[in-house]
Structures are given as C-alpha cells and as structure tokens.
Write a protein that holds these residues in place. Structure first.
Motif, PDB file in Angstrom:
ATOM      1  N   VAL A  87       0.855  -1.189   0.000  1.00 46.24           N
ATOM      2  CA  VAL A  87       0.000   0.000   0.000  1.00 46.24           C
ATOM      3  C   VAL A  87       0.890   1.237   0.000  1.00 46.24           C
ATOM      4  CG1 VAL A  87      -1.947  -1.120   1.160  1.00 46.24           C
ATOM      5  CG2 VAL A  87      -0.181  -0.024   2.531  1.00 46.24           C
ATOM      6  N   ASN A  88       0.302   2.362  -0.408  1.00 48.20           N
ATOM      7  CA  ASN A  88       1.053   3.621  -0.403  1.00 48.20           C
ATOM      8  C   ASN A  88       0.985   4.264   0.985  1.00 48.20           C
ATOM      9  OD1 ASN A  88      -1.504   4.822  -0.305  1.00 48.20           O
ATOM     10  ND2 ASN A  88      -1.537   5.281  -2.490  1.00 48.20           N
ATOM     11  N   SER A  89       1.492   5.463   1.120  1.00 52.36           N
ATOM     12  CA  SER A  89       1.562   6.129   2.424  1.00 52.36           C
ATOM     13  C   SER A  89       0.194   6.477   2.988  1.00 52.36           C
ATOM     14  CB  SER A  89       2.414   7.392   2.320  1.00 52.36           C
ATOM     15  OG  SER A  89       1.812   8.300   1.412  1.00 52.36           O
ATOM     16  N   LYS A  90      -0.831   6.468   2.144  1.00 51.35           N
ATOM     17  CA  LYS A  90      -2.190   6.765   2.609  1.00 51.35           C
ATOM     18  C   LYS A  90      -3.012   5.497   2.846  1.00 51.35           C
ATOM     19  CE  LYS A  90      -2.117  11.272   0.763  1.00 51.35           C
ATOM     20  NZ  LYS A  90      -2.784  12.471   0.994  1.00 51.35           N
ATOM     21  N   GLY A  91      -2.390   4.328   2.624  1.00 50.29           N
ATOM     22  CA  GLY A  91      -3.056   3.065   2.918  1.00 50.29           C
ATOM     23  C   GLY A  91      -3.860   2.480   1.789  1.00 50.29           C
ATOM     24  N   TRP A  92      -3.715   3.006   0.590  1.00 50.23           N
ATOM     25  CA  TRP A  92      -4.457   2.492  -0.559  1.00 50.23           C
ATOM     26  C   TRP A  92      -3.565   1.586  -1.400  1.00 50.23           C
ATOM     27  CZ3 TRP A  92      -9.328   3.034   0.222  1.00 50.23           C
ATOM     28  CH2 TRP A  92      -9.804   4.141   0.931  1.00 50.23           C
ATOM     29  N   ILE A  93      -4.154   0.601  -2.019  1.00 52.87           N
ATOM     30  CA  ILE A  93      -3.405  -0.370  -2.819  1.00 52.87           C
ATOM     31  C   ILE A  93      -2.698   0.340  -3.962  1.00 52.87           C
ATOM     32  CG2 ILE A  93      -3.589  -2.398  -4.316  1.00 52.87           C
ATOM     33  CD1 ILE A  93      -6.018  -3.241  -2.626  1.00 52.87           C
ATOM     34  N   ASP A  94      -1.408   0.069  -4.088  1.00 50.47           N
ATOM     35  CA  ASP A  94      -0.601   0.665  -5.155  1.00 50.47           C
ATOM     36  C   ASP A  94       0.597  -0.247  -5.393  1.00 50.47           C
ATOM     37  OD1 ASP A  94       0.151   2.442  -7.114  1.00 50.47           O
ATOM     38  OD2 ASP A  94       0.267   4.178  -5.789  1.00 50.47           O
ATOM     39  N   THR A  95       1.349   0.071  -6.401  1.00 46.52           N
ATOM     40  CA  THR A  95       2.561  -0.674  -6.706  1.00 46.52           C
ATOM     41  C   THR A  95       3.662   0.317  -7.040  1.00 46.52           C
ATOM     42  OG1 THR A  95       3.541  -2.379  -8.095  1.00 46.52           O
ATOM     43  CG2 THR A  95       1.886  -0.979  -9.127  1.00 46.52           C
ATOM     44  N   THR A  96       4.894  -0.077  -6.772  1.00 42.65           N
ATOM     45  CA  THR A  96       6.020   0.806  -7.092  1.00 42.65           C
ATOM     46  C   THR A  96       6.472   0.624  -8.534  1.00 42.65           C
ATOM     47  OG1 THR A  96       7.531  -0.855  -6.203  1.00 42.65           O
ATOM     48  CG2 THR A  96       6.863   0.926  -4.730  1.00 42.65           C
ATOM     49  N   ASP A  97       6.031  -0.451  -9.166  1.00 40.30           N
ATOM     50  CA  ASP A  97       6.386  -0.690 -10.567  1.00 40.30           C
ATOM     51  C   ASP A  97       5.632   0.276 -11.462  1.00 40.30           C
ATOM     52  OD1 ASP A  97       7.917  -2.819  -9.737  1.00 40.30           O
ATOM     53  OD2 ASP A  97       6.298  -4.261 -10.018  1.00 40.30           O
ATOM     54  N   ASP A  98       6.329   0.804 -12.464  1.00 40.83           N
ATOM     55  CA  ASP A  98       5.665   1.671 -13.430  1.00 40.83           C
ATOM     56  C   ASP A  98       5.162   0.896 -14.639  1.00 40.83           C
ATOM     57  OD1 ASP A  98       5.690   4.048 -12.072  1.00 40.83           O
ATOM     58  OD2 ASP A  98       7.642   4.652 -12.828  1.00 40.83           O
ATOM     59  N   ALA A  99       5.833  -0.180 -14.993  1.00 37.48           N
ATOM     60  CA  ALA A  99       5.415  -0.970 -16.152  1.00 37.48           C
ATOM     61  C   ALA A  99       4.205  -1.823 -15.781  1.00 37.48           C
ATOM     62  CB  ALA A  99       6.564  -1.856 -16.615  1.00 37.48           C
ATOM     63  N   LEU A 100       3.127  -1.637 -16.496  1.00 34.31           N
ATOM     64  CA  LEU A 100       1.886  -2.391 -16.290  1.00 34.31           C
ATOM     65  C   LEU A 100       1.366  -2.290 -14.852  1.00 34.31           C
ATOM     66  CD1 LEU A 100       2.839  -5.583 -18.314  1.00 34.31           C
ATOM     67  CD2 LEU A 100       1.480  -3.651 -19.097  1.00 34.31           C
ATOM     68  N   ALA A 101       1.499  -1.114 -14.269  1.00 33.36           N
ATOM     69  CA  ALA A 101       1.105  -0.916 -12.872  1.00 33.36           C
ATOM     70  C   ALA A 101      -0.376  -1.224 -12.644  1.00 33.36           C
ATOM     71  CB  ALA A 101       1.417   0.508 -12.437  1.00 33.36           C
ATOM     72  N   CYS A 102      -1.240  -0.784 -13.542  1.00 35.35           N
ATOM     73  CA  CYS A 102      -2.677  -0.985 -13.352  1.00 35.35           C
ATOM     74  C   CYS A 102      -3.049  -2.464 -13.481  1.00 35.35           C
ATOM     75  CB  CYS A 102      -3.469  -0.128 -14.336  1.00 35.35           C
ATOM     76  SG  CYS A 102      -3.292   1.639 -13.971  1.00 35.35           S
ATOM     77  N   ALA A 103      -2.410  -3.165 -14.387  1.00 31.99           N
ATOM     78  CA  ALA A 103      -2.661  -4.608 -14.507  1.00 31.99           C
ATOM     79  C   ALA A 103      -2.210  -5.325 -13.244  1.00 31.99           C
ATOM     80  CB  ALA A 103      -1.945  -5.162 -15.729  1.00 31.99           C
ATOM     81  N   LYS A 104      -1.122  -4.859 -12.642  1.00 30.87           N
ATOM     82  CA  LYS A 104      -0.650  -5.461 -11.392  1.00 30.87           C
ATOM     83  C   LYS A 104      -1.611  -5.164 -10.249  1.00 30.87           C
ATOM     84  CE  LYS A 104       4.112  -5.598 -12.854  1.00 30.87           C
ATOM     85  NZ  LYS A 104       5.446  -5.026 -12.780  1.00 30.87           N
ATOM     86  N   ILE A 105      -2.159  -3.967 -10.222  1.00 37.71           N
ATOM     87  CA  ILE A 105      -3.145  -3.623  -9.187  1.00 37.71           C
ATOM     88  C   ILE A 105      -4.381  -4.515  -9.348  1.00 37.71           C
ATOM     89  CG2 ILE A 105      -4.756  -1.821  -8.425  1.00 37.71           C
ATOM     90  CD1 ILE A 105      -2.474   0.201  -8.935  1.00 37.71           C
ATOM     91  N   TRP A 106      -4.837  -4.705 -10.584  1.00 36.57           N
ATOM     92  CA  TRP A 106      -5.965  -5.608 -10.843  1.00 36.57           C
ATOM     93  C   TRP A 106      -5.657  -7.001 -10.291  1.00 36.57           C
ATOM     94  CZ3 TRP A 106     -10.834  -5.476 -13.126  1.00 36.57           C
ATOM     95  CH2 TRP A 106     -11.397  -6.725 -13.407  1.00 36.57           C
ATOM     96  N   ASP A 107      -4.476  -7.482 -10.593  1.00 36.67           N
ATOM     97  CA  ASP A 107      -4.075  -8.825 -10.175  1.00 36.67           C
ATOM     98  C   ASP A 107      -4.055  -8.941  -8.652  1.00 36.67           C
ATOM     99  OD1 ASP A 107      -3.450 -11.350 -11.140  1.00 36.67           O
ATOM    100  OD2 ASP A 107      -1.296 -11.042 -10.805  1.00 36.67           O
ATOM    101  N   ILE A 108      -3.592  -7.890  -7.971  1.00 37.83           N
ATOM    102  CA  ILE A 108      -3.551  -7.884  -6.510  1.00 37.83           C
ATOM    103  C   ILE A 108      -4.962  -7.918  -5.932  1.00 37.83           C
ATOM    104  CG2 ILE A 108      -3.008  -6.436  -4.502  1.00 37.83           C
ATOM    105  CD1 ILE A 108      -0.558  -5.438  -6.135  1.00 37.83           C
ATOM    106  N   VAL A 109      -5.854  -7.114  -6.501  1.00 40.18           N
ATOM    107  CA  VAL A 109      -7.194  -6.952  -5.930  1.00 40.18           C
ATOM    108  C   VAL A 109      -8.136  -8.081  -6.344  1.00 40.18           C
ATOM    109  CG1 VAL A 109      -9.227  -5.448  -5.824  1.00 40.18           C
ATOM    110  CG2 VAL A 109      -6.940  -4.456  -5.810  1.00 40.18           C
ATOM    111  N   ILE A 110      -8.252  -8.336  -7.630  1.00 43.01           N
ATOM    112  CA  ILE A 110      -9.243  -9.291  -8.124  1.00 43.01           C
ATOM    113  C   ILE A 110      -8.720 -10.729  -8.119  1.00 43.01           C
ATOM    114  CG2 ILE A 110     -10.709  -9.904 -10.093  1.00 43.01           C
ATOM    115  CD1 ILE A 110     -11.661  -7.432  -8.668  1.00 43.01           C
ATOM    116  N   MET A 111      -7.439 -10.902  -8.347  1.00 41.15           N
ATOM    117  CA  MET A 111      -6.811 -12.224  -8.363  1.00 41.15           C
ATOM    118  C   MET A 111      -7.432 -13.152  -9.405  1.00 41.15           C
ATOM    119  SD  MET A 111      -6.132 -12.886  -4.309  1.00 41.15           S
ATOM    120  CE  MET A 111      -7.800 -12.541  -3.777  1.00 41.15           C
ATOM    121  N   GLU A 112      -7.898 -12.601 -10.493  1.00 43.15           N
ATOM    122  CA  GLU A 112      -8.491 -13.347 -11.608  1.00 43.15           C
ATOM    123  C   GLU A 112      -7.982 -12.739 -12.906  1.00 43.15           C
ATOM    124  OE1 GLU A 112     -10.794 -15.918 -11.639  1.00 43.15           O
ATOM    125  OE2 GLU A 112     -10.711 -16.046  -9.457  1.00 43.15           O
TER     126      GLU A 112
END
Length: 166
Positions: A87-112
């Motif tokens: 999570v980031n400093s505000k407690g929301w799901i995020d990633t430090t990777d810039d490449a395909l960051a949104c796809a990684k967030i999807w994978d973390i949250v939905i796991m499908e």
C-alpha cells in the motif's frame, strides 16, 4: 385391414414427432433470441459486480491498514488465503512498478484474469503516479463500460452505460 391400421398409427406417430420437433425448435429460437437480446445487459450486470468487488476489497485492505497501525504491507485475507499487499503512504493499494502498474493492481485486488464473459478487460493508467495525485487506473470493456481507481484516495468510480457522460 390390420396392415391399414398399423400404417395409420405409424403416420400419426410420425406426425406427432414432427409437431414436437417443430415446437421444440420454436422454443429454442425464442430462448436464443431472448438470450442475445439480453447479452449486453448481462455483461453490464457482470461488470457492475466486478466493480463492486474491486471497491469492496480496496476498502477492506484500507481498513486492515488502519487496524494494523499503518504498515507498508498489509496482510489481507481473501478467499481464506493470507495475501501481503503493498500500500502507499495513505493506505491504498498501489505498486512501485511503473510498467503495467494498473494490470498489477488488478491482479492484486481481483486475483483473476482480466476477462469478463470472454471479453477482455483493458487496464490503462490514465494519470501517472506522483506523490500529490497518486495513480489513476481505468479498467475498461471493449463496449465502453469502465471504472477508475484512484490510488491517492481509494475512490472507485465510473460508468456502466455507453451513453453516460460523467
């Protein structure tokens, strides 16, 4: 005379079978027509469910972050599995990777996989990550339905109708 009655009975049976097959064909055609007529609505309902699930999991991780005294990694339990989530400093799901960051967030949250009813879901970073505004990810179906996730405030918003203008 016996042969004549037997042939009449066969003809009647054949006629009955033809009628049954025709009725079944009409019912199948009606069902198929109704299904395809409702397919877009079914996809919208399914995507709405995915959006609600995404928002619920994001909120659950944020709540766990508060309960765990605001760590950098939250250990959340989804489907009876403990999953470490960055999570980031505000407690929301995020990633430090810039490449395909949104796809990684999807994978973390939905796991499908990013698919709904055999339609791919695209993950696009609408606004690049920075300390002030966070990252805004948009998850979109080919028909135009989408929702956005803002990693700065955890807000999940979007549209489920192609005719809707926010």
């Amino acid at each position: 005379m016996y042969k004549h009655k037997a042939s009449n009975k066969k003809q009647r049976t054949l006629a009955e079978i033809v009628i049954i097959v025709v009725l079944l064909a009409i019912l199948m055609m009606s069902f198929i027509h109704y299904f395809f007529k409702q397919e877009d609505q079914l996809k919208q309902v399914g995507f709405n469910k995915v959006t609600q699930s995404f928002a619920g999991k994001v909120t659950a991780v944020h709540a766990q972050w508060f309960m765990d005294k605001q760590p950098n990694i939250v250990k959340a339990v989804f489907d009876n599995k403990v999953q470490p989530i960055k999570v980031n400093s505000k407690g929301w799901i995020d990633t430090t990777d810039d490449a395909l960051a949104c796809a990684k967030i999807w994978d973390i949250v939905i796991m499908e996989p990013m698919v709904l009813m055999k339609m791919p879901i695209a993950a696009v970073e609408v606004k690049k990550h920075n300390m002030d505004t966070g990252r805004i990810c948009q998850f979109e179906l080919p028909l135009g339905e989408y929702f956005q996730y803002n990693s700065q405030n955890g807000k999940v918003s979007g549209t489920l109708s192609r005719n809707y203008e926010p």
